[in-house]
Every structure is written in structure tokens, then in C-alpha cells.
Design an enzyme around this catalytic site. Structure first.
Site, short mmCIF file in Angstrom:
data_model
loop_
_atom_site.label_atom_id
_atom_site.label_comp_id
_atom_site.label_asym_id
_atom_site.label_seq_id
_atom_site.Cartn_x
_atom_site.Cartn_y
_atom_site.Cartn_z
N LYS A 78 0.99 -1.28 0.11
CA LYS A 78 0.10 -0.03 -0.08
C LYS A 78 0.83 1.12 -0.06
O LYS A 78 1.91 1.31 0.65
CB LYS A 78 -0.92 0.12 1.08
CG LYS A 78 -1.86 1.20 1.15
CD LYS A 78 -2.90 1.04 2.45
CE LYS A 78 -3.97 2.01 2.51
NZ LYS A 78 -4.81 1.78 3.82
N SER A 153 -9.70 1.88 3.00
CA SER A 153 -8.64 2.91 2.11
C SER A 153 -7.81 1.83 1.41
O SER A 153 -7.03 2.40 0.57
CB SER A 153 -8.09 3.81 2.91
OG SER A 153 -7.16 3.26 3.90
N SER A 177 -10.02 -0.54 7.10
CA SER A 177 -9.60 -0.33 5.82
C SER A 177 -8.96 -1.37 5.30
O SER A 177 -8.69 -1.32 3.96
CB SER A 177 -8.35 0.85 5.91
OG SER A 177 -9.16 1.93 6.26
#
Length: 486
Positions: A78, A153, A177
């Protein structure tokens, strides 16, 4: 190779049935199409160079001497996790050109374990969002229906795993997330106990809530990755675990006898019918395998969203104050004075959702509102933690949905922040209490969209959750279903 699990592919590499370079090239060919806008940076040259180094290690290693069962595997990371010399943008214009001079601890650990960082994954800007629509680099689309969101996210991580572009990815979880993209994209993920995985090198959103964790198609891959990235770190004083997790994933439990699971009935009041049916069916599967299911009412539910957003936004406003257009990050060319540079750099560099949360955080931390909002939120957080502690004297784990709905259409909810925030009702309390949770696929709705559930455990009791996840995935095949776009 994309029909294998991460552990299976790594095993084939270690047996020299296929080379690390071949694996990396095959991944790069798939990743470079970027079919779901899941990737922000693809460091192909570095990945290939790293593949040759790892292959040499494999060639020279004696049997049983390799550092990890995942040695030789490419992984996605990420884009809020620092990678030396590789863009780390947090999905924001503010950091669009930022290339760190150091690796996050988790990145150092996966490289020491013989894995290769092959891509940086798209995300909601600074982790602020539940749909991956707030990224400066565009919305990530869901492999199951490209007109729909991935959840956020860590939406880039979820889409990349579900779309077969990487077999294992790292995400982060501040209020759901990791778990939400798993539910929306039919992936499996672990949100570890706070303090079990170093946050050094993780660009902070809310420091007391953020946690890095793995995402994959199955629980065994996630457990293997968590064993690698967990453990103490002198660079992170909040990382209090004494040694890395060591999960025995070689033997899958044959039943769930002796396990007591709490089922919060009030969590199902706001669920779509298809979600409720699939999640309760998963609970029944565990019950039929011998688990004791005890229904109960989860207290304080009506306060969890408010408490979470007060604390998260307060910490975000403090953490993001460093991006001022002076030290590093985006700097407006329109400013003519110091105050202009501060104001215009932040106005132009941050997106709407980030600015909204900074403003809310600054408000609740102001001298006139601190006691009214922030102090009370901290007190309520302690009550939530105490409530969970009390339930874990009765239950081994708690079972709940991840999201009240399946993936919704892109643009459908983004203009209604209250609706977006309320969709986190089942996930935020886990972060407030610092607890571990695993997210597992459990079915599909009438439109063929994935549904997920979560198991929540006591702090540092990931092993129980992983064993339950192993059993569930051994007797169901939802996690092995692939989207037609793959």
C-alpha cells in the site's frame, strides 16, 4: 501460476520448478495493464534486479535454510508504507513526487524474508475514505464489477488481490481499511493487534489506530505474511510484542468444538438482507462444526462512529500539520508570502475529504471544545475497550458482518460523508480497542457481489482467529471464487 496460492507459488520457486525472475516478469506483465487502477508505482527494474538476488539466495541455500515459506514471492505494498527510492504518495497530490530515503520496518522484513516489492498500491488519500474514491490518482475499480467501488482505504490492495495481479499485498487498517476491501472484493485479510506490527515508516493518519496487515485470497497466506512482518522494533515504541507470531498452519482444525463465539444481534439491524443471510449462514457453519454460538447485544454501538471520527480526525489534524509547503511535499507556486504558501499549498495539495477531517480534528482539539468532544471521546473509548474485555471473559471470539452492504456504485455515496462514515459501524470499534480481526469471504448477493464477515479476538490472540478462518475456508469455497474480469 495465478491460480496458485502465495504459499504454493513460493514452494514451486523454492523447488526450482520456476525461477523468481519468471514469476516477477509474469506479475509485471499483468500489473502493467493496471486494469482496475490498483497501482500507483510499478518499480519493474528494481523488482527484476531484486529477483536475481533472491534467486541466488535460493540457489545457494541448503534445504530448510530459506528465511520464510514465502521466499521468492512478489508482493504489493500500500502506498502509505515507505519504500526507499520508490514513490510513496499516500494517494495524495501533497506527496505525488515523494520518494523516501528509507524503508518501513515491514518492507525491510519482507525483503529479509526473500520477497520482492513489485508495486505500490492505490488508496484513499492519506487513508481517509471507505471506497478508494478520494485518491488523487483516481478511483480503483472492483474486479467483480468495474462500475463499483473496492472499499477503502486499502482498495488498491483488495482489487490487486481479487483481480489476480498480486497474490499477497500489505494494507493498513485504521477503522476497517483492510477488512472492508476484503468484503467488497472477496479477499481475506488480517487486522493485527495494535502493537504487534511496527508502524515505523507508515505515513500516519491516526497514530493510535493505524495498523499494517496482510491481504490475500486465503487465510494461510495471510498468516504466513503476518509471521514475517510482526515482531518488536526499537524504532517504534508502540510495538510492544516481544517476538514475532509463529503460526502453525500445517494442520487445519477438523471442527470448532470447544470454541465459544459471541454473536451481536444488534449488528444485523442495518444490514441488507443478502448480507445478513450470508453472514448468519457462515455463523451456522461454525455452529454445525461444534462451536457454541451465544447471542448478545453489543452496547455503545450508537456511539462508536462518533468516538472513532473525533479521535481519528483529531490525530489526523495533528499528523498532517507537517505538510505545510515548506519542509517537503507539494508547494504552491502562487504564494507570495509565507502565510500564502502555507494556506495555498495545503488548499491545493489536499483533497476535500482530507481537508474536511483536518478541520473537524482542529475543531475538537480547540481549547473551547477539547473537554466537550475530544476528552469525552477518549473516555468513551476506554468504555468500549472495557466492554470488549468483559465479553472476552465469556467468548473466544466475536462474529459480525464487515459492512452493512455489498460494494456500491462509484459516485453513489461519495457526496454524503455521513452515510459513508456510518458504513464503518461494524469495524471501527476493533481499532478503538486495539484488537485483532480477520475478514473472510462468505458468499455473494443477488447481483453476484462478494460478502464478507469478520472474527474479532482478544489482543494478541490472532492464532485462534486464524485457526477458525482455516476451518471455515476448508469447508467452504467462497474464497476461491474469481471474478470474470480476472
Amino acid at each position: 501460476m495465478f491460480d496458485l496460492t502465495g504459499l504454493q507459488l513460493a514452494r514451486a520457486v523454492q523447488k526450482k520448478e520456476i525461477s523468481v525472475v519468471e514469476v516477477v516478469k509474469a506479475h509485471l506483465d499483468k500489473i502493467e495493464k493496471n486494469a482496475f487502477n490498483a497501482f500507483i508505482e510499478i518499480p519493474g527494474k528494481q523488482a527484476l534486479a531484486r529477483a536475481e538476488v533472491v534467486q541466488k539466495q535460493i540457489n545457494e541455500a541448503k534445504e530448510g535454510d530459506l528465511p520464510s515459506p514465502l521466499t521468492g514471492l512478489p508482493v504489493g505494498v500500500k502506498d502509505n508504507i515507505s519504500t526507499k527510492g520508490i514513490a510513496t504518495t499516500c494517494g495524495s497530490k501533497m506527496l505525488a513526487d515523494y520518494r523516501p530515503v528509507f524503508d518501513a520496518t515491514v518492507v525491510s522484513k519482507i525483503e529479509q524474508a526473500g520477497m520482492i516489492v513489485i508495486a505500490k498500491l492505490n488508496m484513499d488519500e492519506f487513508g481517509m475514505g471507505g471506497s478508494n474514491e478520494t485518491s488523487f490518482f483516481g478511483t480503483t475499480t472492483n474486479p467483480w464489477d468495474t462500475a463499483r467501488v473496492t472499499g477503502g482505504s486499502s482498495g488498491g490492495s483488495g482489487a490487486a488481490v481479487a483481480g489476480g495481479e498480486v497474490l499477497i499485498a500489505l494494507g493498513t487498517d485504521t477503522g476497517g481499511s483492510i477488512r472492508k476491501p476484503c468484503a467488497f472484493c472477496n479477499a481475506t485479510g488480517i487486522k493485527p493487534t495494535y502493537g504487534s506490527v511496527s508502524r515505523y515508516g507508515l505515513v500516519a493518519f491516526a497514530s493510535s489506530l493505524d495498523q499494517i496487515g496482510p491481504m490475500a485470497t486465503n487465510i494461510d497466506d495471510c498468516a504466513a505474511m503476518l509471521s514475517v512482518i510482526s515482531g518488536p522494533d526499537p524504532k517504534d515504541s508502540t510495538c510492544i510484542i516481544k517476538k514475532p507470531f509463529a503460526f502453525d498452519i500445517s494442520a487445519t482444525p477438523k471442527n470448532m468444538k470447544g470454541t465459544t463465539i459471541g454473536l451481536p444481534t444488534n449488528f444485523f439491524a442495518g444490514c441488507d438482507d443478502d448480507v445478513k443471510a450470508a453472514v448468519l449462514s457462515a455463523a451456522n457453519t461454525l455452529k454445525e462444526a461444534g462451536a457454541t454460538i451465544i447471542e448478545f447485544e453489543m452496547p455503545l454501538t450508537e456511539h462508536m462512529i462518533s468516538v472513532y471520527y473525533i479521535i481519528a480526525c483529531a490525530e489526523a489534524s495533528s499528523n498532517l500539520s507537517r505538510y505545510d509547503g515548506i519542509k517537503y511535499g507539494y508547494r504552491s507556486e502562487d504564494g507570495e508570502s509565507l502565510s500564502d504558501i502555507y494556506r495555498m499549498s495545503r488548499s491545493q495539495g489536499f483533497g476535500l475529504e482530507v481537508k474536511r477531517r483536518i478541520m473537524l480534528g482542529s475543531f475538537v482539539l480547540s481549547s473551547s471544545r477539547y473537554d466537550t468532544y475530544y476528552k469525552k471521546a477518549l473516555q468513551a473509548r476506554s468504555l468500549i475497550k472495557s466492554t470488549y474485555d468483559g465479553f472476552f471473559e465469556k467468548f473466544d471470539m466475536i462474529f459480525s458482518p464487515v459492512s452493512p452492504t455489498t460494494a456500491y456504485k462509484i459516485g453513489e455515496n461519495i457526496k454524503d460523508p455521513i452515510k459513508m462514515h456510518n458504513a464503518d459501524i461494524y469495524t471501527v470499534s476493533v481499532n478503538l480497542a486495539g484488537l485483532p480481526a480477520v475478514a473472510l469471504p462468505c458468499g455473494f448477493d443477488k447481483q453476484g457481489l462478494p460478502i464478507g464477515f469478520q472474527l474479532i479476538g482478544q489482543a494478541f490472540c490472532e492464532d485462534k482467529l486464524i485457526k477458525a478462518g482455516q476451518f471455515y475456508q476448508s469447508c467452504t469455497n467462497f474464497h476461491s471464487k474469481k471474478p470474470v474480469y480476472r
